[in-house]
Design a protein around this motif. Structure first.
Motif, mmCIF file in Angstrom:
data_model
loop_
_atom_site.group_PDB
_atom_site.id
_atom_site.type_symbol
_atom_site.label_atom_id
_atom_site.label_comp_id
_atom_site.label_asym_id
_atom_site.label_seq_id
_atom_site.Cartn_x
_atom_site.Cartn_y
_atom_site.Cartn_z
ATOM 1 N N VAL A 1 12.656 -57.434 31.194
ATOM 2 C CA VAL A 1 12.464 -56.073 30.693
ATOM 3 C C VAL A 1 13.179 -55.917 29.348
ATOM 4 O O VAL A 1 14.348 -56.300 29.206
ATOM 5 C CB VAL A 1 13.001 -55.036 31.684
ATOM 6 N N LYS A 2 12.480 -55.340 28.374
ATOM 7 C CA LYS A 2 13.065 -55.049 27.068
ATOM 8 C C LYS A 2 12.876 -53.570 26.763
ATOM 9 O O LYS A 2 11.759 -53.055 26.818
ATOM 10 C CB LYS A 2 12.388 -55.888 25.985
ATOM 11 N N VAL A 3 13.993 -52.871 26.459
ATOM 12 C CA VAL A 3 13.958 -51.448 26.096
ATOM 13 C C VAL A 3 14.336 -51.328 24.628
ATOM 14 O O VAL A 3 15.378 -51.848 24.201
ATOM 15 C CB VAL A 3 14.919 -50.623 26.973
ATOM 16 N N ILE A 4 13.489 -50.633 23.866
ATOM 17 C CA ILE A 4 13.703 -50.507 22.421
ATOM 18 C C ILE A 4 13.514 -49.042 22.031
ATOM 19 O O ILE A 4 12.514 -48.414 22.408
ATOM 20 C CB ILE A 4 12.725 -51.370 21.617
ATOM 21 N N GLN A 5 14.465 -48.538 21.252
ATOM 22 C CA GLN A 5 14.327 -47.182 20.718
ATOM 23 C C GLN A 5 13.935 -47.285 19.248
ATOM 24 O O GLN A 5 14.734 -47.662 18.387
ATOM 25 C CB GLN A 5 15.634 -46.400 20.855
ATOM 26 N N TYR A 6 12.670 -46.938 18.968
ATOM 27 C CA TYR A 6 12.179 -46.979 17.597
ATOM 28 C C TYR A 6 12.392 -45.646 16.878
ATOM 29 O O TYR A 6 12.431 -45.598 15.650
ATOM 30 C CB TYR A 6 10.683 -47.323 17.567
ATOM 31 N N GLY A 7 12.510 -44.576 17.626
ATOM 32 C CA GLY A 7 12.645 -43.271 16.995
ATOM 33 C C GLY A 7 14.047 -43.029 16.477
ATOM 34 O O GLY A 7 14.994 -43.775 16.741
ATOM 35 N N GLU A 8 14.196 -41.963 15.724
ATOM 36 C CA GLU A 8 15.500 -41.587 15.198
ATOM 37 C C GLU A 8 15.870 -40.185 15.677
ATOM 38 O O GLU A 8 14.997 -39.320 15.852
ATOM 39 C CB GLU A 8 15.500 -41.635 13.674
ATOM 40 N N ALA A 9 17.169 -40.014 15.919
ATOM 41 C CA ALA A 9 17.656 -38.673 16.231
ATOM 42 C C ALA A 9 17.665 -37.855 14.954
ATOM 43 O O ALA A 9 17.991 -38.362 13.868
ATOM 44 C CB ALA A 9 19.046 -38.752 16.832
ATOM 45 N N VAL A 10 17.301 -36.596 15.049
ATOM 46 C CA VAL A 10 17.137 -35.756 13.864
ATOM 47 C C VAL A 10 17.969 -34.493 14.025
ATOM 48 O O VAL A 10 17.968 -33.861 15.095
ATOM 49 C CB VAL A 10 15.650 -35.393 13.653
ATOM 50 N N GLN A 11 18.696 -34.150 12.955
ATOM 51 C CA GLN A 11 19.397 -32.873 12.899
ATOM 52 C C GLN A 11 18.388 -31.805 12.498
ATOM 53 O O GLN A 11 17.972 -31.726 11.334
ATOM 54 C CB GLN A 11 20.547 -32.921 11.902
ATOM 55 N N VAL A 12 17.979 -31.004 13.447
ATOM 56 C CA VAL A 12 16.889 -30.049 13.257
ATOM 57 C C VAL A 12 17.447 -28.696 12.868
ATOM 58 O O VAL A 12 18.430 -28.213 13.451
ATOM 59 C CB VAL A 12 16.053 -29.938 14.549
ATOM 60 N N GLY A 13 16.802 -28.058 11.889
ATOM 61 C CA GLY A 13 17.169 -26.707 11.490
ATOM 62 C C GLY A 13 17.720 -26.656 10.077
ATOM 63 O O GLY A 13 17.582 -27.608 9.288
ATOM 64 N N GLU A 14 18.339 -25.509 9.736
ATOM 65 C CA GLU A 14 18.964 -25.360 8.429
ATOM 66 C C GLU A 14 20.134 -26.330 8.310
ATOM 67 O O GLU A 14 20.781 -26.681 9.289
ATOM 68 C CB GLU A 14 19.446 -23.931 8.227
ATOM 69 N N THR A 15 20.423 -26.709 7.069
ATOM 70 C CA THR A 15 21.465 -27.706 6.854
ATOM 71 C C THR A 15 22.791 -27.284 7.428
ATOM 72 O O THR A 15 23.515 -28.061 8.061
ATOM 73 C CB THR A 15 21.609 -27.985 5.344
ATOM 74 N N GLU A 16 23.172 -25.980 7.243
ATOM 75 C CA GLU A 16 24.468 -25.515 7.710
ATOM 76 C C GLU A 16 24.464 -25.105 9.180
ATOM 77 O O GLU A 16 25.511 -24.790 9.746
ATOM 78 C CB GLU A 16 24.950 -24.334 6.861
ATOM 79 N N ASN A 17 23.290 -25.089 9.838
ATOM 80 C CA ASN A 17 23.215 -24.659 11.239
ATOM 81 C C ASN A 17 22.146 -25.483 11.961
ATOM 82 O O ASN A 17 21.080 -24.984 12.311
ATOM 83 C CB ASN A 17 22.885 -23.161 11.311
ATOM 84 N N SER A 18 22.437 -26.751 12.169
ATOM 85 C CA SER A 18 21.438 -27.663 12.728
ATOM 86 C C SER A 18 21.821 -28.103 14.137
ATOM 87 O O SER A 18 22.978 -28.001 14.545
ATOM 88 C CB SER A 18 21.281 -28.892 11.829
ATOM 89 N N GLN A 19 20.804 -28.584 14.859
ATOM 90 C CA GLN A 19 21.003 -29.130 16.192
ATOM 91 C C GLN A 19 20.380 -30.516 16.257
ATOM 92 O O GLN A 19 19.403 -30.813 15.563
ATOM 93 C CB GLN A 19 20.346 -28.231 17.252
ATOM 94 N N THR A 20 20.917 -31.354 17.119
ATOM 95 C CA THR A 20 20.433 -32.727 17.216
ATOM 96 C C THR A 20 19.225 -32.815 18.131
ATOM 97 O O THR A 20 19.282 -32.404 19.291
ATOM 98 C CB THR A 20 21.535 -33.659 17.744
ATOM 99 N N GLN A 21 18.145 -33.320 17.591
ATOM 100 C CA GLN A 21 16.940 -33.607 18.380
ATOM 101 C C GLN A 21 16.988 -35.082 18.747
ATOM 102 O O GLN A 21 17.077 -35.949 17.860
ATOM 103 C CB GLN A 21 15.678 -33.316 17.558
ATOM 104 N N PRO A 22 17.004 -35.450 20.042
ATOM 105 C CA PRO A 22 17.188 -36.862 20.409
ATOM 106 C C PRO A 22 16.021 -37.732 19.957
ATOM 107 O O PRO A 22 14.897 -37.270 19.769
ATOM 108 C CB PRO A 22 17.277 -36.814 21.929
ATOM 109 N N ALA A 23 16.322 -38.999 19.774
ATOM 110 C CA ALA A 23 15.301 -39.972 19.391
ATOM 111 C C ALA A 23 14.339 -40.193 20.542
ATOM 112 O O ALA A 23 14.732 -40.222 21.715
ATOM 113 C CB ALA A 23 15.968 -41.285 18.996
ATOM 114 N N ARG A 24 13.071 -40.377 20.187
ATOM 115 C CA ARG A 24 12.052 -40.654 21.194
ATOM 116 C C ARG A 24 11.039 -41.642 20.640
ATOM 117 O O ARG A 24 10.716 -41.619 19.448
ATOM 118 C CB ARG A 24 11.308 -39.384 21.608
ATOM 119 N N SER A 25 10.527 -42.482 21.516
ATOM 120 C CA SER A 25 9.431 -43.376 21.148
ATOM 121 C C SER A 25 8.751 -43.847 22.424
ATOM 122 O O SER A 25 9.346 -43.840 23.508
ATOM 123 C CB SER A 25 9.929 -44.583 20.344
#
Length: 774
Positions: A489-513
């Motif tokens: 079994v091989k597990v690979i995360q190709y997506g990236e976590a993204v800081q979502v929202g305005e620059t001064e008030n952002s939230q982390t959107q987890p990586a998905r693929s």
């Protein structure tokens, strides 16, 4: 013997004087020891009786009422000869209607008196009979034979219980035509034999007519029998022309080429569903079962089904076809069409190759049986002596079906089939259709999507688990390959976590693929396609997370191939990735294929509230866009439907043309196939109306090319048109399947289709795998 003078009462004296009595007084019995003084037996009295001839009601068509009926049983090879001998005692069968001059018609007894079971053993001229009917003139008993039977036999006469009295005439009618009339029969006569040809007779009527009066007219239809034989079908035959082996119906007899109507045989109307009239078919009422002996000589069954318009929009039913006890096709719930409305017909199709016993079953639609007048309209069988293209391969499983399936499948060189389960497990089904091996790995919360086979026999599976791409490799013995990833079994995360929202008030959107499809290069490297999260800035100082197209490659050991694209992957955004309606579009790669020259072709979609944009990408072996394909490596085919085409399947043909298939129109209510030239230009396309718009999806899930250039597709269709074949010009191949329709009926969606080494077509879905002949 000296007789004392008889006493005459005043009423009788007055009658004699005025000559006004309708009947003469009963004569003395010829043998007073047989009938003691004061004996009853309808000596001038009357007790008329009828059965199942109720008066019309305000709401006809079986509104909450019952009138169950069962047909005679015809001889067949379906069970032991003793069970299916075809000899039916009428004393044991339900009649459709009956009238009698003195009390109820008695089953397997003489007429007796007024009660149901007060008769005696049937006896004529000193001979006793165990079976038959005891009646009293005038009487009429009717049976629905529906052209099932060949002969009627009986021994008829006046029952000995009335001595030598009585005088009657026995009469047999077939569909209203007189088949037999006896001479006058009296109590002094012995039993008279009756033997009649009733071939083609739908309604058999047994009448007993009075002589000069109805005194003591206790008449017996002793040993009354019909012999029924179900012939094997041949050619293309309407079900209404074919004798069934047995039938049951919840309201009166099954009607032939007419609606169910009411209680009597032949009281139906023309078969009409959704304002369309049909001249041929069967009219029944839920719950109903009709059984036929096909003898394994037929290939296909079709019918238009629905609630007859005579119910004025009331009722619903479900139509199901069984072959040798196995479900072949089902309509689901079919409601009545409201008066004045026209609707597309619901068609039931079934592959009956090799089937011996065919059952047509109608059940209520879940709302009770009231008004469930159901029609098998235009119902027919195709029983051709030669093999029909698309017939199931009887050497595989049970009549061409193996009751095991999966989300994807591959065919091996020995014609075995490997099936992928949604939990990443695999099963091998032998060339004979039996499960011969299985393997599994543990992937918590995982969902497998696709399966590919390497030339050395190893199997690669891809999918998703907990928001990451999962790849699994099995050895040819279906054990996990320890050289691949960790325990196979091989597990690979190709997506990236993204800081979502305005620059001064952002939230982390987890990586998905996730991965949706996979193919294996000749060198063993693995190419997978799917989707991954990446950041996007729709407006300045604002970041969002979006799903983008993913094409990635793994080395033989499962590690990312860093020589491919940018750090082992290629990602793409739809050119209109920001929409005023949807915001960021979700981009998903759905299918991938290899060209012989090593180029990689992938197809995907961008979704926006039911509308879809699609694209085809061709990459060079190193992952660069192939500029010779549609000028920049990406083709955007013009949609065939009004809301865009959602691609689910892709193949590259030997001439380099690219064929895609999927669903089109809003919410993929129609299936489509489209083709591109080797350079990425349009090369035709077609929409298949295998689903009703706004009701069910019609989608092509898989494509496979035959050596002769024809293309087979697996699909999802509410009409069971789940396996079809196209000619090279994309028209349906009318030499394939039922009614020259281009389709083979498979009851469940076919999500994967392959061509085995012998050219046979293998289609699989969630719970079934079918193999059909080309």
């Amino acid at each position: 013997m000296h007789q004392p003078p008889r006493r005459v009462g005043p009423a009788l004296l007055l009658c004699a004087l005025l000559a006004a009595c309708s009947q003469p007084p009963a004569p003395l019995p010829d043998d007073e020891s047989i009938l003691p003084p004061g004996s009853p037996y309808a000596n001038g009295a009357a007790y008329p009786w009828s059965d199942r001839l109720e008066e019309p009601v305000a709401d006809p068509y079986a509104a909450g009422r019952d009138y169950p009926w069962q047909s005679p049983t015809a001889a067949s090879t379906l069970e032991a000869q003793a069970v299916r001998s075809g000899l039916n005692e009428l004393g044991d069968l339900p009649w459709t209607s009956a009238t009698n001059g003195w009390g109820p018609v008695a089953r397997n007894h003489s007429n007796g008196e007024q009660d149901v079971n007060d008769g005696r053993t049937l006896t004529i001229g000193g001979k006793t009979f165990a079976k038959g009917l005891g009646v009293h003139a005038d009487s009429s008993v009717k049976y629905a034979l529906n052209a099932q039977c060949s002969t009627f036999t009986a021994s008829v006469g006046i029952d000995d219980e009335v001595g030598k009295r009585g005088r009657v005439t026995f009469q047999v009618l077939g569909d209203g035509r007189v088949l037999y009339t006896s001479p006058d029969v009296t109590g002094a006569d012995s039993a008279r034999a009756v033997f009649l040809n009733v071939i083609g007779v739908r309604e058999l009527t047994l009448n007993v007519l009075k002589g000069t009066s109805t005194y003591y007219d206790h008449a017996d239809w002793a040993d009354a029998r019909v012999m029924c034989q179900a012939p094997r079908p041949s050619g293309t035959v309407f079900m209404s022309d074919l004798a069934y082996t047995t039938a049951t119906n919840n309201w009166g007899p099954v009607e032939i080429d007419a609606s169910n109507g009411e209680q009597k045989q032949g009281d139906g109307r023309p078969l009409t569903i959704g304002q369309t009239a049909y001249t041929r078919g069967l009219g029944v009422h839920a719950n109903s079962t009709i059984t036929y002996d096909l003898g394994g000589v037929c290939q296909a069954f079709t019918a238009v089904v629905g609630i007859d318009d005579e119910t004025q929009g009331r009722g619903s039913a479900a139509f199901t076809v069984y072959g040798d006890g196995r479900l072949l096709s089902s309509s689901g719930r079919v409601p009545a069409v409201l008066p004045g409305y026209e609707e597309a017909p619901v068609v039931v199709r079934a592959d009956v190759t090799g089937v011996r016993e065919l059952k047509l079953v109608v059940t209520d639609g879940g709302d009770g049986k009231s008004f469930d007048h159901a029609d098998w309209a235009d119902a027919k069988l195709y029983c051709n002596p030669g093999r029909m293209a698309g017939t199931t391969d009887a050497s595989f499983g049970q009549q061409g079906h193996a009751s095991v399936g999966g989300v994807d499948s591959v065919v091996e060189p020995d014609s075995a089939v490997v099936l992928l389960g949604a939990d990443f497990s695999v099963k091998r089904v032998s060339a004979g259709g039996k499960v011969s091996g299985a393997g599994s790995v543990t992937v918590a919360g995982g969902s497998a999507r696709a399966l590919a086979r390497q030339s050395n026999g190893t199997l690669v599976v891809v999918g998703e688990a907990k928001g990451a791409v999962v790849a699994v490799r099995y050895l040819p013995n279906l054990q996990p390959d320890p050289s691949f990833g960790t325990g196979g079994v091989k597990v690979i995360q190709y997506g990236e976590a993204v800081q979502v929202g305005e620059t001064e008030n952002s939230q982390t959107q987890p990586a998905r693929s996730s991965a949706n499809d996979v193919t294996v290069q000749p060198d063993g490297k693995i190419v997978l396609v799917g989707t991954l999260t990446q950041s996007v800035q729709p407006i300045p100082d604002h970041t969002d997370s979006t799903l983008d197209h993913l094409i990635a490659r793994l080395n033989v050991d499962g590690t990312p191939d860093t020589t491919f694209g940018s750090s082992s992957k290629v990602t793409l955004k739809s050119p209109g990735y920001i929409s005023s309606t949807c915001g960021e579009l979700d981009d998903v790669m759905a299918a991938v294929a290899l060209q012989p020259d090593g180029k990689i072709v992938a197809a995907g979609n961008s979704d926006c509230t039911g509308a879809t944009d699609s694209l085809i990408v061709r990459l060079l072996p190193g992952g660069q866009l192939d500029q010779s394909f549609s000028t920049d490596g990406i083709a955007y085919p013009a949609p065939l439907g009004n809301y865009g085409d959602n691609i689910r399947a892709l193949i590259v043909q030997p001439d380099g043309k690219v064929m895609i298939g999927g669903g089109t129109d809003r919410f993929q209510t129609s299936a489509f196939v489209s083709r591109l030239t080797p350079a990425g230009g349009p090369d035709g396309g077609v929409i298949f109306q295998i689903a009703d718009e706004f009701y069910e999806q019609g989608t092509i899930y898989s494509l496979a090319g035959q050596a002769d250039g024809k293309v087979v597709f697996g699909a999802r269709s509410p009409n069971s048109q789940n396996l079809g074949r196209l000619n090279a010009d994309l028209t349906l191949d009318t030499s394939f399947g039922i009614e020259s329709s281009g389709y083979v009926t498979v009851t469940a969606p076919v999500t994967s289709v392959n061509i085995d080494p012998l050219g046979r077509i293998v289609g699989s879905g969630a719970a079934d795998t079918v193999r059909v002949l080309p």
